[in-house]
Design an enzyme around this catalytic site. Sequence first.
Site, PDB file in Angstrom:
ATOM      1  N   LYS A  51      16.962  59.907  28.941  1.00  0.00           N
ATOM      2  CA  LYS A  51      16.407  61.276  28.963  1.00  0.00           C
ATOM      3  C   LYS A  51      14.978  61.228  29.520  1.00  0.00           C
ATOM      4  O   LYS A  51      14.638  61.983  30.429  1.00  0.00           O
ATOM      5  CB  LYS A  51      16.376  61.849  27.551  1.00  0.00           C
ATOM      6  CG  LYS A  51      15.501  63.075  27.381  1.00  0.00           C
ATOM      7  CD  LYS A  51      15.538  63.635  25.988  1.00  0.00           C
ATOM      8  CE  LYS A  51      14.525  63.055  25.080  1.00  0.00           C
ATOM      9  NZ  LYS A  51      13.163  63.585  25.185  1.00  0.00           N
ATOM     10  N   ASN A  52      14.166  60.305  29.013  1.00  0.00           N
ATOM     11  CA  ASN A  52      12.735  60.318  29.358  1.00  0.00           C
ATOM     12  C   ASN A  52      12.424  59.731  30.725  1.00  0.00           C
ATOM     13  O   ASN A  52      11.288  59.855  31.191  1.00  0.00           O
ATOM     14  CB  ASN A  52      11.924  59.620  28.256  1.00  0.00           C
ATOM     15  CG  ASN A  52      11.940  60.449  26.969  1.00  0.00           C
ATOM     16  OD1 ASN A  52      12.369  61.607  26.980  1.00  0.00           O
ATOM     17  ND2 ASN A  52      11.521  59.857  25.884  1.00  0.00           N
ATOM     18  N   CYS A  79       5.275  70.936  19.217  1.00  0.00           N
ATOM     19  CA  CYS A  79       6.649  70.838  18.751  1.00  0.00           C
ATOM     20  C   CYS A  79       6.609  70.272  17.340  1.00  0.00           C
ATOM     21  O   CYS A  79       5.578  70.287  16.677  1.00  0.00           O
ATOM     22  CB  CYS A  79       7.481  69.983  19.689  1.00  0.00           C
ATOM     23  SG  CYS A  79       6.995  68.275  19.590  1.00  0.00           S
ATOM     24  N   ARG A 138       0.800  68.199  20.608  1.00  0.00           N
ATOM     25  CA  ARG A 138       1.192  67.874  21.996  1.00  0.00           C
ATOM     26  C   ARG A 138       0.243  68.514  23.012  1.00  0.00           C
ATOM     27  O   ARG A 138       0.644  69.276  23.861  1.00  0.00           O
ATOM     28  CB  ARG A 138       2.628  68.288  22.275  1.00  0.00           C
ATOM     29  CG  ARG A 138       3.645  67.870  21.260  1.00  0.00           C
ATOM     30  CD  ARG A 138       3.834  66.363  21.153  1.00  0.00           C
ATOM     31  NE  ARG A 138       4.424  65.734  22.291  1.00  0.00           N
ATOM     32  CZ  ARG A 138       5.747  65.651  22.504  1.00  0.00           C
ATOM     33  NH1 ARG A 138       6.577  66.214  21.646  1.00  0.00           N
ATOM     34  NH2 ARG A 138       6.228  65.059  23.568  1.00  0.00           N
ATOM     35  N   ASP A 164       9.324  56.666  19.134  1.00  0.00           N
ATOM     36  CA  ASP A 164      10.609  57.372  19.092  1.00  0.00           C
ATOM     37  C   ASP A 164      11.617  56.670  18.190  1.00  0.00           C
ATOM     38  O   ASP A 164      12.646  57.243  17.851  1.00  0.00           O
ATOM     39  CB  ASP A 164      11.191  57.527  20.500  1.00  0.00           C
ATOM     40  CG  ASP A 164      10.344  58.462  21.335  1.00  0.00           C
ATOM     41  OD1 ASP A 164      10.514  58.489  22.567  1.00  0.00           O
ATOM     42  OD2 ASP A 164       9.481  59.154  20.762  1.00  0.00           O
ATOM     43  N   ARG A 171      19.583  67.857  22.102  1.00  0.00           N
ATOM     44  CA  ARG A 171      18.576  67.845  23.169  1.00  0.00           C
ATOM     45  C   ARG A 171      18.463  66.465  23.807  1.00  0.00           C
ATOM     46  O   ARG A 171      18.178  66.344  24.993  1.00  0.00           O
ATOM     47  CB  ARG A 171      17.194  68.177  22.572  1.00  0.00           C
ATOM     48  CG  ARG A 171      16.857  69.622  22.465  1.00  0.00           C
ATOM     49  CD  ARG A 171      15.394  69.772  22.164  1.00  0.00           C
ATOM     50  NE  ARG A 171      14.618  68.893  23.029  1.00  0.00           N
ATOM     51  CZ  ARG A 171      13.443  68.365  22.674  1.00  0.00           C
ATOM     52  NH1 ARG A 171      12.943  68.627  21.503  1.00  0.00           N
ATOM     53  NH2 ARG A 171      12.793  67.590  23.514  1.00  0.00           N
TER      54      ARG A 171
HETATM   55  C1  EPZ Z   1       6.635  61.075  26.036  1.00  0.00           C
HETATM   56  O1  EPZ Z   1       6.005  62.222  25.494  1.00  0.00           O
HETATM   57  C2  EPZ Z   1       8.087  61.153  25.574  1.00  0.00           C
HETATM   58  N1  EPZ Z   1       8.711  62.372  26.098  1.00  0.00           N
HETATM   59  C3  EPZ Z   1       8.147  61.170  24.045  1.00  0.00           C
HETATM   60  O2  EPZ Z   1       9.515  61.165  23.660  1.00  0.00           O
HETATM   61  C4  EPZ Z   1       7.481  59.884  23.532  1.00  0.00           C
HETATM   62  O3  EPZ Z   1       7.474  59.915  22.122  1.00  0.00           O
HETATM   63  C5  EPZ Z   1       6.045  59.806  24.058  1.00  0.00           C
HETATM   64  O4  EPZ Z   1       6.049  59.872  25.511  1.00  0.00           O
HETATM   65  C6  EPZ Z   1       5.350  58.512  23.642  1.00  0.00           C
HETATM   66  O5  EPZ Z   1       6.092  57.418  24.092  1.00  0.00           O
HETATM   67  C7  EPZ Z   1       9.148  62.381  27.374  1.00  0.00           C
HETATM   68  O6  EPZ Z   1       9.007  61.412  28.111  1.00  0.00           O
HETATM   69  C8  EPZ Z   1       9.811  63.646  27.833  1.00  0.00           C
HETATM   70  P1  EPZ Z   1       2.173  61.105  25.404  1.00  0.00           P
HETATM   71  P2  EPZ Z   1       4.505  62.612  25.994  1.00  0.00           P
HETATM   72  O7  EPZ Z   1       1.525  62.005  26.401  1.00  0.00           O
HETATM   73  O8  EPZ Z   1       4.357  62.303  27.417  1.00  0.00           O
HETATM   74  C9  EPZ Z   1      -1.571  62.631  22.928  1.00  0.00           C
HETATM   75  C10 EPZ Z   1      11.420  61.867  22.483  1.00  0.00           C
HETATM   76  O9  EPZ Z   1      11.711  61.858  21.284  1.00  0.00           O
HETATM   77  N2  EPZ Z   1      -1.937  63.371  24.146  1.00  0.00           N
HETATM   78  O10 EPZ Z   1       2.225  59.629  25.659  1.00  0.00           O
HETATM   79  O11 EPZ Z   1       4.228  63.993  25.520  1.00  0.00           O
HETATM   80  C11 EPZ Z   1      -0.360  63.265  22.256  1.00  0.00           C
HETATM   81  O12 EPZ Z   1      -0.759  64.335  21.413  1.00  0.00           O
HETATM   82  C12 EPZ Z   1      10.037  62.287  22.932  1.00  0.00           C
HETATM   83  O13 EPZ Z   1      12.192  61.531  23.412  1.00  0.00           O
HETATM   84  C13 EPZ Z   1      -3.170  64.015  24.207  1.00  0.00           C
HETATM   85  O14 EPZ Z   1      -3.956  63.981  23.250  1.00  0.00           O
HETATM   86  O15 EPZ Z   1       3.653  61.581  25.125  1.00  0.00           O
HETATM   87  C14 EPZ Z   1       0.216  62.130  21.467  1.00  0.00           C
HETATM   88  O16 EPZ Z   1      -0.481  62.016  20.230  1.00  0.00           O
HETATM   89  C15 EPZ Z   1       9.164  62.697  21.753  1.00  0.00           C
HETATM   90  N3  EPZ Z   1      -3.496  64.720  25.321  1.00  0.00           N
HETATM   91  C16 EPZ Z   1      -0.088  60.908  22.333  1.00  0.00           C
HETATM   92  O17 EPZ Z   1      -1.114  61.317  23.259  1.00  0.00           O
HETATM   93  C17 EPZ Z   1      -2.649  64.790  26.415  1.00  0.00           C
HETATM   94  O18 EPZ Z   1      -3.027  65.427  27.420  1.00  0.00           O
HETATM   95  C18 EPZ Z   1       1.112  60.401  23.132  1.00  0.00           C
HETATM   96  O19 EPZ Z   1       1.514  61.424  23.985  1.00  0.00           O
HETATM   97  C19 EPZ Z   1      -1.397  64.131  26.338  1.00  0.00           C
HETATM   98  C20 EPZ Z   1      -1.066  63.425  25.198  1.00  0.00           C
END
Ligand code: EPZ
Length: 415
Positions: free
Chosen positions: A22-23, A116, A121, A302, A394
């Site tokens: 998915k990711n 979410c 996020r 995850d 999802r």
């Molecule tokens: C991706 O989300 C994945 N989703 C998530 O999988 C996964 O848990 C996550 O990466 C971490 O590995 C997809 O790829 C679609 P991040 P993403 O930006 O990109 C903070 C699942 O279950 N952050 O690495 O949103 C954020 O709040 C999903 O399949 C900021 O502060 O993750 C979080 O605490 C859930 N500012 C941390 O970084 C930003 O601009 C990690 O977020 C962006 C992120």
Amino acid sequence: MASIIIKGGNKLNGEVKISGSKNASLPIIAASILSGKKTTLFNVPDIHDTQVTLKILRYLGCKVYKNHDRIEINSKYIDKMEVPESLMREMRSTVILAGALLGRFREVTFSYPGGCDIGARPIDLHLKSFKKLGINIAEEYGFIRCSCDKIVGADIDLDFPSVGATENIILASVFAQGKTSITNAAREPEIVDLVNILNKMGARISGEGTNVIEIEGVTKLHEVKYRVMPDRIEAGTFLCAGAMAGGKITNARTEQLIPIISKLEEAGCQIEKDNTSVTLQAPKRLKAIEIKTMPYPGFPTDMQSIFGSMLSFAKGTSIITENIFENRFKYLQELKRMGAKSKQEGNVAIITGVKMLTGAKVKSTDLRGGAAMVLAGLKARGITEVTNIEYILRGYEGLETKLRKLGADINLVQE
Ligand code: EPZ
């Protein structure tokens, strides 16, 4: 509303084919916007999140044809640069389309992706990076308008190795003037998959999988056929199901599962692996372990709730520290309804294993929390009903069908 009903206690045995990631699929579908030509993808999982992303591409003007696991996207006729709010709300990770639309058209309008169930996020790292690339950003009434005359390569240092921000910077800078470098880049395998297809289309990107990624701007991309990588989190989910009741999975690339496999071995599982499959033999009873979620190649966030479910049955007290998302322990309350023992102190959960849980009516608190409840039901005594399963649909393609094939007494029922 649909729910999943499980009668616990059946041993699981057999092999399961893991679906496409998915990711990796979501940013790869976004990448098809860049070429203005045909992109043919294989092994894209048929799940809500990919369906919504393809719906948005059709709305933007792409021609999208699907048959079985082959998807053809022609992005030549895109005539809109605004992602509809209704669809943004359906899935927050559509923010990844912003980078691709900016990369090709140098403009995009989208609404703030909602938080979410696992956290706020924010997208501050995405927007800060866009500004570094020379993109003007106006925020009004919940909409974000990004535009510029040209995207100029820049050196971007991420405060946090955000997966989404790394992907968005890559997509936005494929056609930039000059070179873009990302330091403290995310190293997840899904980013490597995205870079693989972009380089196959004619992009010039290096360093993927390390924390320094460089993108040399090019002027065009060409048609491509590409097979998406298997889903390492789905593979991990089935490993944990096997750990709770014995099983075998195939088709998962093992180098991406190392952090998951090493924790399962620490918990007492016997694991044999070659470069395409993993065989797991569960112990009579799992041992308690300590887990800290970290960016890749650390233990993946995850998998946190799925391990929390599994360790609820282990001998001893497990400690789980969630370092990535601020609200990813909600599933513990649902497990308590089945007799699990845990307490939460900030971003740390202390789980005291019990020999057996009792089936109950529980709800999915989020995508991975829902999977955690299904796995608990596989082992618990009696009947477990998991509601709010649209979360699960999802991110998992046919989870209950695959588990039934392994011997679980499990059914999806529409109310
Ligand atoms: C991706 O989300 C994945 N989703 C998530 O999988 C996964 O848990 C996550 O990466 C971490 O590995 C997809 O790829 C679609 P991040 P993403 O930006 O990109 C903070 C699942 O279950 N952050 O690495 O949103 C954020 O709040 C999903 O399949 C900021 O502060 O993750 C979080 O605490 C859930 N500012 C941390 O970084 C930003 O601009 C990690 O977020 C962006 C992120």
